[in-house]
Design a protein around this motif. Structure first.
Motif, short mmCIF file in Angstrom:
data_model
loop_
_atom_site.label_atom_id
_atom_site.label_comp_id
_atom_site.label_asym_id
_atom_site.label_seq_id
_atom_site.Cartn_x
_atom_site.Cartn_y
_atom_site.Cartn_z
N ASP A 49 27.93 -23.09 53.33
CA ASP A 49 26.31 -22.02 52.96
C ASP A 49 25.66 -21.73 54.24
OD1 ASP A 49 27.10 -19.49 51.63
OD2 ASP A 49 26.85 -20.73 49.34
N ALA A 50 25.16 -23.25 54.83
CA ALA A 50 24.48 -23.34 55.20
C ALA A 50 25.23 -23.00 57.20
CB ALA A 50 23.57 -24.51 55.25
N GLN A 51 26.28 -23.81 57.09
CA GLN A 51 27.13 -23.22 58.28
C GLN A 51 28.09 -22.26 59.20
OE1 GLN A 51 29.33 -26.30 59.31
NE2 GLN A 51 29.74 -27.11 57.22
N ILE A 52 27.92 -21.60 57.70
CA ILE A 52 28.02 -19.90 58.44
C ILE A 52 26.90 -19.19 58.49
CG2 ILE A 52 29.38 -17.94 57.63
CD1 ILE A 52 30.86 -20.32 54.66
N VAL A 53 28.00 -18.31 59.94
CA VAL A 53 26.14 -17.56 59.37
C VAL A 53 26.84 -15.74 60.15
CG1 VAL A 53 25.14 -19.89 61.39
CG2 VAL A 53 26.57 -18.10 62.33
N MET A 54 28.02 -16.00 59.93
CA MET A 54 27.96 -14.27 60.44
C MET A 54 28.89 -14.04 58.73
SD MET A 54 28.02 -13.16 63.07
CE MET A 54 26.91 -14.03 64.08
N PRO A 55 28.68 -12.38 59.37
CA PRO A 55 28.60 -12.41 57.82
C PRO A 55 30.23 -12.37 56.63
CG PRO A 55 27.56 -10.58 58.98
CD PRO A 55 28.25 -11.33 59.56
N THR A 56 30.95 -11.93 58.21
CA THR A 56 32.27 -11.74 57.68
C THR A 56 33.28 -12.82 58.25
OG1 THR A 56 33.60 -10.10 59.31
CG2 THR A 56 32.39 -9.10 57.35
N VAL A 57 34.33 -13.55 57.64
CA VAL A 57 35.18 -14.27 57.86
C VAL A 57 35.56 -14.73 59.42
CG1 VAL A 57 37.46 -15.89 57.51
CG2 VAL A 57 35.71 -14.78 55.26
N ALA A 58 36.66 -13.26 59.63
CA ALA A 58 37.25 -13.62 61.39
C ALA A 58 35.68 -13.76 62.20
CB ALA A 58 37.71 -12.49 61.42
N LEU A 60 19.86 -11.97 65.64
CA LEU A 60 19.17 -12.01 64.16
C LEU A 60 19.56 -11.16 63.09
CD1 LEU A 60 16.27 -13.16 63.34
CD2 LEU A 60 15.17 -11.39 64.49
N LEU A 61 20.11 -10.18 63.05
CA LEU A 61 20.22 -8.71 62.56
C LEU A 61 21.71 -9.74 61.53
CD1 LEU A 61 20.47 -5.88 61.69
CD2 LEU A 61 22.13 -5.86 62.40
N SER A 62 22.73 -10.38 62.38
CA SER A 62 23.83 -10.45 61.68
C SER A 62 23.23 -12.04 60.77
CB SER A 62 24.67 -11.17 62.88
OG SER A 62 25.50 -10.53 63.43
N LEU A 63 22.19 -12.62 60.94
CA LEU A 63 21.39 -13.65 59.95
C LEU A 63 21.24 -13.75 59.03
CD1 LEU A 63 20.74 -16.36 62.47
CD2 LEU A 63 22.63 -16.32 61.28
N THR A 64 19.92 -12.27 59.41
CA THR A 64 19.68 -11.49 58.15
C THR A 64 21.00 -11.31 57.36
OG1 THR A 64 18.22 -10.13 59.89
CG2 THR A 64 17.84 -9.65 56.99
N LEU A 65 21.88 -10.32 57.53
CA LEU A 65 22.85 -9.80 56.61
C LEU A 65 23.72 -10.35 56.10
CD1 LEU A 65 24.22 -7.48 58.64
CD2 LEU A 65 23.46 -6.92 57.32
N ARG A 66 23.94 -12.19 57.13
CA ARG A 66 24.55 -12.78 55.79
C ARG A 66 23.45 -13.72 54.99
NH1 ARG A 66 27.60 -16.01 53.54
NH2 ARG A 66 27.89 -18.06 53.66
N SER A 67 22.31 -13.73 55.34
CA SER A 67 21.14 -14.77 54.17
C SER A 67 21.27 -13.70 52.49
CB SER A 67 19.80 -14.66 55.43
OG SER A 67 20.45 -15.79 56.20
N ALA A 77 16.87 -22.38 55.64
CA ALA A 77 16.11 -21.65 56.84
C ALA A 77 16.55 -22.58 57.78
CB ALA A 77 15.07 -21.18 56.77
N ASP A 78 16.42 -24.13 57.33
CA ASP A 78 16.21 -25.28 57.73
C ASP A 78 17.49 -25.30 58.12
OD1 ASP A 78 13.94 -26.60 58.52
OD2 ASP A 78 13.88 -28.12 57.19
N ALA A 79 18.62 -25.73 57.45
CA ALA A 79 19.66 -26.54 57.17
C ALA A 79 20.32 -25.15 58.01
CB ALA A 79 20.91 -25.72 55.81
N LEU A 80 20.69 -23.74 58.16
CA LEU A 80 21.34 -22.99 59.15
C LEU A 80 20.57 -23.32 60.48
CD1 LEU A 80 22.70 -19.84 59.14
CD2 LEU A 80 20.79 -18.93 58.82
N GLY A 81 19.36 -23.50 61.10
CA GLY A 81 18.91 -24.06 62.49
C GLY A 81 19.50 -25.00 62.64
N GLU A 82 20.12 -25.90 61.99
CA GLU A 82 20.18 -26.96 62.65
C GLU A 82 22.02 -27.28 62.32
OE1 GLU A 82 20.91 -30.32 59.70
OE2 GLU A 82 19.48 -31.02 60.67
N ALA A 83 22.69 -25.76 61.75
CA ALA A 83 23.90 -25.45 61.88
C ALA A 83 23.87 -25.22 63.22
CB ALA A 83 24.52 -25.01 60.30
#
Ligand SMILES: Nc1ncnc2c1ncn2[C@@H]1O[C@H](COP(=O)(O)OP(=O)(O)OP(=O)(O)O)[C@@H](O)[C@H]1O
Ligand SMILES: [Mg+2]
Lengths: 224, 201
Positions: free
Chosen positions: A83-92, B141-148, B187-193
């Motif tokens: 969960d921490a390293q998936i940064v985009m909303p969808t898979v592709a 930033l927007l994508s990260l928000t959507l993902r979070s 947030a920490d882990a996301l920054g590292e990733a």
């Protein structure tokens, strides 16, 4: 090739690694050790996420202090928690995110994303939100996003900890088939059976460094 | 929430093929029109149009319902209040207005990939470059928000379950503290990733 020379790492008040020296050239290297022994810190050293307080780490002959960006391009890193390293909303999109700096034409990016997802059985989920995947599928997605860049070295910090038996077998199988050098931190001892070399870490030091059977035997005795 | 979190439904409908910018502009125009429409009959026509758009998009009833479901109680409350302060026709039109606007916004997210929305946004934000901001980072930033959003929502569920298991269901503090700690850790882990994936190169 990875070379650590008398590496010390201090985090806050704690000396987390205390004099680690090793040269890793084997294709499959495992790292085991008790909780808090410093394994994750050791793994993070290998792509410059953590820098040594003293001593040095070189990867491809480059110092992680000065060439972290170049090194990260060649060293893929897989974290425990997908969960921490998936940064985009969808898979592709998440896999495509890895390719964004390649400057590839759009079709080429899409082709590589599709191929990678197909190889790891996620093709049908390409347009699904990442949070609809199961834990194991998320870990596979994280792996896809790393592998699509074809790194020369892959470092994994407990990649199977959150997975069920079937998915951890799948990851183990993927691991076996990868052509690149792989360094895996894990508590999953059977995963290391056919590795070329296993390091045992204890209180910030490497206390055993041998073939899997010998090293794991030492680790079991130590934990008894 | 689902509408917010990249609930893109793949398809080849004309709506899917429209460029993201056109859809967003259309959404803005339609929402303005909805605000200006007074007679309930006109709003009824608008409702039919929205339903037709959904039919054209072929996203299915479940996806459509998922867009308005989160506001169903709010819509009901709004209807009740309007019924008291205004009259039946007023209550019907103001409730319909809100629900239709949300349905339309949902239709845009259902038929547009986040990547396309981001690309459009990046182009719109290009002038920000003169203010020293990086449009790519803004859209990231927007994508990260959507993902979070789903990650934190899941975290909230886990915290609530843990509290319930320990029998401290009603303490806001016992809920908020682990949630905030967990969100910060994420947030920490996301920054590292992001660093590991080469964002800062
Ligand atoms: N930022 C930090 N500040 C201070 N101490 C830290 C920090 N990060 C880690 N530590 C400490 O360093 C030690 C080693 O941590 P590390 O995460 O490397 O252990 P590990 O071997 O990976 O453990 P585990 O098996 O539980 O994952 C731990 O005692 C931890 O508490
Ligand atoms: Mg660890």
């Amino acid at each position: 090739m990875i070379r650590l020379t008398d590496v010390h790492v201090r985090l806050g008040q704690r000396e987390v690694l205390r004099g680690v020296t090793a040269t890793l050239t084997e294709r499959r290297v495992g790292v085991v050790g008790a909780n808090g022994s410093g394994k994750s810190t050791l793994a993070r050293l290998l792509n410059g996420l953590v820098l040594p307080s003293s001593g040095g780490v070189t990867v491809f002959g480059l110092d992680t202090r000065r060439h972290a960006a170049r090194i990260r391009r060649g060293v893929g890193f897989l974290f425990t928690d997908p969960d921490a390293q998936i940064v985009m909303p969808t898979v592709a999109e998440d896999v495509a995110f890895s390719l964004r700096r390649k400057g590839l034409p759009r079709e080429e990016t899409e082709r590589r994303v599709r191929e990678t997802l197909e190889r790891y059985g996620l093709a049908e989920h390409a347009d699904h939100p990442a949070h609809h995947l199961s834990g194991g599928q998320k870990q596979l997605l994280a792996l896809c996003s790393v592998l699509v860049l074809e790194p020369e070295i892959l470092v994994m910090d407990e990649p199977t900890t959150l997975l069920d038996l079937r998915h951890s077998r799948q990851v183990a199988g993927v691991l076996r088939s990868l052509p690149q050098q792989v360094v895996v931190v894990t508590h999953d001892l059977p995963l290391l059976e056919d590795f070329d070399r296993v390091l045992v870490v204890d209180q910030g030091r490497i206390v055993a460094d041998a073939d899997p059977a010998t090293a794991i035997g030492h680790y079991r005795k130590m934990m008894a | 929430m689902k509408g917010l979190t990249g609930a893109y439904v793949p398809g080849g409908s004309p709506l899917h093929r429209l460029p993201a910018g056109v859809k967003l502009a259309g959404l803005a125009v339609c929402c303005t029109a909805l605000l200006l429409l007074r007679p309930p009959a006109a709003l009824a026509v608008a409702a039919v149009v929205v339903a037709a758009l959904y039919a054209v998009s072929g996203v299915g009833v479940t996806a459509a319902w998922a867009q308005v479901r989160p506001v169903r109680w709010f819509a009901l409350a709004l209807f009740g209040v309007q019924l008291v302060v205004a009259d039946l026709s007023g209550a019907v039109s103001s409730t319909l207005r809100v629900v239709l606007a949300i349905a339309l916004a949902g239709l845009v997210t259902l038929t547009t990939r986040t990547a396309d929305l981001m690309a459009f946004l990046e182009r719109c934000l290009a002038p920000a470059r003169f203010a020293g901001l990086d449009p790519y980072r803004l859209s990231l930033l927007l994508s990260l928000t959507l993902r979070s959003v789903p990650v934190v929502a899941e975290l909230a569920t886990r915290v609530r379950e843990a509290q319930r298991a320990r029998g401290v269901e009603r303490s806001p503090r016992a809920f908020a503290v682990p949630l905030v700690v967990g969100a910060l850790r994420h947030a920490d882990a996301l920054g590292e990733a992001l660093a590991a994936r080469g964002l800062d190169d």
